[in-house]
Scaffold this active site. Structure first.
Site, PDB file in Angstrom:
ATOM      1  N   GLY A  95      -3.169  -3.191   8.821  1.00  0.00           N
ATOM      2  CA  GLY A  95      -2.358  -3.753   9.907  1.00  0.00           C
ATOM      3  C   GLY A  95      -1.919  -5.063   9.794  1.00  0.00           C
ATOM      4  O   GLY A  95      -1.456  -5.975  10.733  1.00  0.00           O
ATOM      5  N   GLY A 111       0.934  -1.866   3.957  1.00  0.00           N
ATOM      6  CA  GLY A 111       1.650  -0.639   3.662  1.00  0.00           C
ATOM      7  C   GLY A 111       3.089  -0.448   4.733  1.00  0.00           C
ATOM      8  O   GLY A 111       3.907  -0.592   4.293  1.00  0.00           O
ATOM      9  N   SER A 112       2.775  -0.189   6.016  1.00  0.00           N
ATOM     10  CA  SER A 112       3.766   0.015   6.962  1.00  0.00           C
ATOM     11  C   SER A 112       4.722  -1.045   7.227  1.00  0.00           C
ATOM     12  O   SER A 112       5.816  -1.052   7.192  1.00  0.00           O
ATOM     13  CB  SER A 112       3.372   0.518   8.284  1.00  0.00           C
ATOM     14  OG  SER A 112       2.176  -0.195   8.721  1.00  0.00           O
ATOM     15  N   ASP A 119      -6.808  -5.748   3.932  1.00  0.00           N
ATOM     16  CA  ASP A 119      -6.321  -4.824   3.883  1.00  0.00           C
ATOM     17  C   ASP A 119      -6.200  -4.192   5.516  1.00  0.00           C
ATOM     18  O   ASP A 119      -7.512  -3.606   5.538  1.00  0.00           O
ATOM     19  CB  ASP A 119      -7.071  -3.793   2.985  1.00  0.00           C
ATOM     20  CG  ASP A 119      -6.505  -2.374   2.886  1.00  0.00           C
ATOM     21  OD1 ASP A 119      -5.060  -2.151   3.353  1.00  0.00           O
ATOM     22  OD2 ASP A 119      -6.782  -1.367   2.137  1.00  0.00           O
ATOM     23  N   MET A 175     -11.824   5.110  -1.208  1.00  0.00           N
ATOM     24  CA  MET A 175     -12.477   5.512   0.027  1.00  0.00           C
ATOM     25  C   MET A 175     -13.265   6.934  -0.083  1.00  0.00           C
ATOM     26  O   MET A 175     -12.677   8.038   0.649  1.00  0.00           O
ATOM     27  CB  MET A 175     -11.509   5.353   1.115  1.00  0.00           C
ATOM     28  CG  MET A 175     -11.294   4.025   1.557  1.00  0.00           C
ATOM     29  SD  MET A 175      -9.667   3.939   2.498  1.00  0.00           S
ATOM     30  CE  MET A 175      -8.464   3.605   1.203  1.00  0.00           C
ATOM     31  N   GLY A 209      -9.087   4.788   6.547  1.00  0.00           N
ATOM     32  CA  GLY A 209      -8.512   6.235   6.683  1.00  0.00           C
ATOM     33  C   GLY A 209      -6.844   6.432   6.919  1.00  0.00           C
ATOM     34  O   GLY A 209      -6.503   7.514   6.393  1.00  0.00           O
ATOM     35  N   PHE A 210      -6.443   5.514   7.651  1.00  0.00           N
ATOM     36  CA  PHE A 210      -4.917   5.780   7.975  1.00  0.00           C
ATOM     37  C   PHE A 210      -4.222   4.375   7.756  1.00  0.00           C
ATOM     38  O   PHE A 210      -4.873   3.259   8.133  1.00  0.00           O
ATOM     39  CB  PHE A 210      -4.897   6.231   9.268  1.00  0.00           C
ATOM     40  CG  PHE A 210      -5.435   7.571   9.488  1.00  0.00           C
ATOM     41  CD1 PHE A 210      -4.903   8.876   9.132  1.00  0.00           C
ATOM     42  CD2 PHE A 210      -6.697   7.666   9.765  1.00  0.00           C
ATOM     43  CE1 PHE A 210      -5.436   9.999   9.110  1.00  0.00           C
ATOM     44  CE2 PHE A 210      -7.423   8.863  10.199  1.00  0.00           C
ATOM     45  CZ  PHE A 210      -6.930  10.267   9.431  1.00  0.00           C
ATOM     46  N   MET A 249     -11.681  -5.327   5.030  1.00  0.00           N
ATOM     47  CA  MET A 249     -10.945  -4.200   5.817  1.00  0.00           C
ATOM     48  C   MET A 249     -10.675  -4.843   7.109  1.00  0.00           C
ATOM     49  O   MET A 249     -11.565  -5.291   7.914  1.00  0.00           O
ATOM     50  CB  MET A 249     -11.559  -2.926   5.915  1.00  0.00           C
ATOM     51  CG  MET A 249     -11.898  -2.196   4.748  1.00  0.00           C
ATOM     52  SD  MET A 249     -10.361  -1.734   3.855  1.00  0.00           S
ATOM     53  CE  MET A 249      -9.111  -0.848   5.078  1.00  0.00           C
ATOM     54  N   HIS A 270      -8.234   1.336  -4.326  1.00  0.00           N
ATOM     55  CA  HIS A 270      -9.196   1.546  -3.305  1.00  0.00           C
ATOM     56  C   HIS A 270      -9.840   2.766  -3.033  1.00  0.00           C
ATOM     57  O   HIS A 270      -8.865   3.858  -2.518  1.00  0.00           O
ATOM     58  CB  HIS A 270      -8.512   0.979  -2.175  1.00  0.00           C
ATOM     59  CG  HIS A 270      -9.206   0.768  -0.813  1.00  0.00           C
ATOM     60  ND1 HIS A 270      -8.671   0.744   0.463  1.00  0.00           N
ATOM     61  CD2 HIS A 270     -10.611   0.906  -0.663  1.00  0.00           C
ATOM     62  CE1 HIS A 270      -9.624   0.519   1.228  1.00  0.00           C
ATOM     63  NE2 HIS A 270     -10.585   0.696   0.423  1.00  0.00           N
ATOM     64  N   SER A 311       0.905  -1.379   0.004  1.00  0.00           N
ATOM     65  CA  SER A 311       0.097  -0.005   0.025  1.00  0.00           C
ATOM     66  C   SER A 311       0.857   1.275   0.025  1.00  0.00           C
ATOM     67  O   SER A 311       1.805   1.443   1.007  1.00  0.00           O
ATOM     68  CB  SER A 311      -0.812  -0.004   1.349  1.00  0.00           C
ATOM     69  OG  SER A 311      -1.621   1.273   1.514  1.00  0.00           O
ATOM     70  N   HIS A 371      -1.029  -1.218  -4.308  1.00  0.00           N
ATOM     71  CA  HIS A 371      -2.414  -0.864  -3.640  1.00  0.00           C
ATOM     72  C   HIS A 371      -2.398   0.716  -3.554  1.00  0.00           C
ATOM     73  O   HIS A 371      -1.251   1.306  -3.028  1.00  0.00           O
ATOM     74  CB  HIS A 371      -2.522  -1.605  -2.461  1.00  0.00           C
ATOM     75  CG  HIS A 371      -3.764  -1.275  -1.673  1.00  0.00           C
ATOM     76  ND1 HIS A 371      -5.169  -1.876  -1.941  1.00  0.00           N
ATOM     77  CD2 HIS A 371      -4.235  -0.368  -0.617  1.00  0.00           C
ATOM     78  CE1 HIS A 371      -5.992  -1.572  -1.301  1.00  0.00           C
ATOM     79  NE2 HIS A 371      -5.695  -0.770  -0.555  1.00  0.00           N
ATOM     80  N   MET A 387      -8.406   8.789  -0.766  1.00  0.00           N
ATOM     81  CA  MET A 387      -9.275   9.142   0.638  1.00  0.00           C
ATOM     82  C   MET A 387      -9.871  10.551   0.228  1.00  0.00           C
ATOM     83  O   MET A 387      -9.179  11.501  -0.502  1.00  0.00           O
ATOM     84  CB  MET A 387      -8.581   9.202   1.515  1.00  0.00           C
ATOM     85  CG  MET A 387      -8.202   7.786   1.820  1.00  0.00           C
ATOM     86  SD  MET A 387      -7.321   7.657   3.462  1.00  0.00           S
ATOM     87  CE  MET A 387      -6.531   6.121   3.684  1.00  0.00           C
ATOM     88  N   ASP A 390      -4.558   3.926  -2.145  1.00  0.00           N
ATOM     89  CA  ASP A 390      -5.497   4.350  -1.426  1.00  0.00           C
ATOM     90  C   ASP A 390      -5.916   5.786  -1.589  1.00  0.00           C
ATOM     91  O   ASP A 390      -5.319   6.645  -1.669  1.00  0.00           O
ATOM     92  CB  ASP A 390      -5.064   4.418   0.055  1.00  0.00           C
ATOM     93  CG  ASP A 390      -4.935   2.826   0.658  1.00  0.00           C
ATOM     94  OD1 ASP A 390      -5.920   2.090   0.475  1.00  0.00           O
ATOM     95  OD2 ASP A 390      -4.152   2.631   1.143  1.00  0.00           O
TER      96      ASP A 390
END
Ligand code: DX5
Ligand code: ZN
Length: 221
Positions: free
Chosen positions: A177, A197-198, A175, A73, A147-148, A142, A71, A13, A38, A42, A40
């Site tokens: 965590g 992502g992270s 998607d 949002m 959002g984050f 999700m 994605h 992500s 991916h 928003m 995101d």
């Protein structure tokens, strides 16, 4: 899961990438062996954050051949799907909570030549998706509140993947965590695509993290 080796797709992500070096970051994860990117999107309404629009997607399109997994949002997705497709999106996912005419929008995405995806917030029941399975190529479950990036994985959402796995023939993506320590829960439930992502961009050696993800996937085949 039977004897066949199931290939898990890894989709980094970009939200957690270094945006001042976006092209390098994209090339780095492509070289590291990921399967899709991916992205995101928003709008500050559907979620309390603002990110990427079609201009940035088309810039990313120029530097990679990877499928772009967009994605959305955002409120009112039908207004923007053609722009994202034109910008180079290959997979376009909308949220079931964001649109009244979900079926029409999914058909429109397919008509534009993209894979049609549907996602749901953690509080939304999985039954909300069942009327649309025939119109879908992808479901994005999700495992954080949208959002984050960088939030904690919600393992209670994996039961949605289990519920979808039999009736749904397309790709199930997960998607939020996800890292190599918890990804087994998603794979065990039946996920095909892992968005992270992270866990990927937060480490200097992206190839190593992707290998760690694949190593876990192998054990579960
Ligand atoms: C959250 C986004 C996710 C997020 C994933 O709204 O949809 O794609 O960026 O980032 P991590 O893996 O850090 O939770
Ligand atoms: Zn996402």
């Amino acid at each position: 899961m039977g004897n066949a080796v199931k290939k898990i797709m890894i989709a980094p992500s970009l939200l957690s990438a270094d945006f001042s070096r976006l092209a390098e970051e994209v090339r780095d994860v492509e070289r590291a062996g990921c399967d899709a990117l991916h992205i995101d999107v928003m709008d500050g309404h559907f979620v309390p954050n603002l990110t990427i629009g079609p201009v940035v997607v088309s810039a990313i399109r120029k530097v990679t051949k990877l499928p772009l997994d967009v994605h959305l949002m955002i409120d009112n997705p039908p207004c923007y799907i053609a722009d994202f497709r034109k910008a180079g999106a290959d997979w376009i996912t909308i949220h079931v909570e964001a649109e009244k005419n979900v079926r029409k929008t999914l058909r429109e995405i397919r008509k534009l030549g993209a894979k049609a995806g549907l996602s749901l917030r953690p509080q939304t029941s999985v039954e909300e998706l069942f009327p649309y399975l025939e119109d879908l190529d992808l479901i994005l479950v999700m495992s954080v509140e949208p959002g984050f990036g960088g939030q904690s994985f919600m393992s209670d959402q994996m039961s949605k993947i289990v519920a979808l796995r039999r009736p749904f023939k397309g790709l199930i993506s997960v998607d939020g965590g996800i890292d190599p320590a918890n990804v087994s829960q998603a794979i065990d439930a039946g996920a095909d695509v892992v968005v992270a992502g992270s866990a990927i961009f937060g480490k200097p050696d992206r190839a190593k993290v992707i290998q760690e993800f694949r190593g876990v996937a192998k054990k579960y085949c």
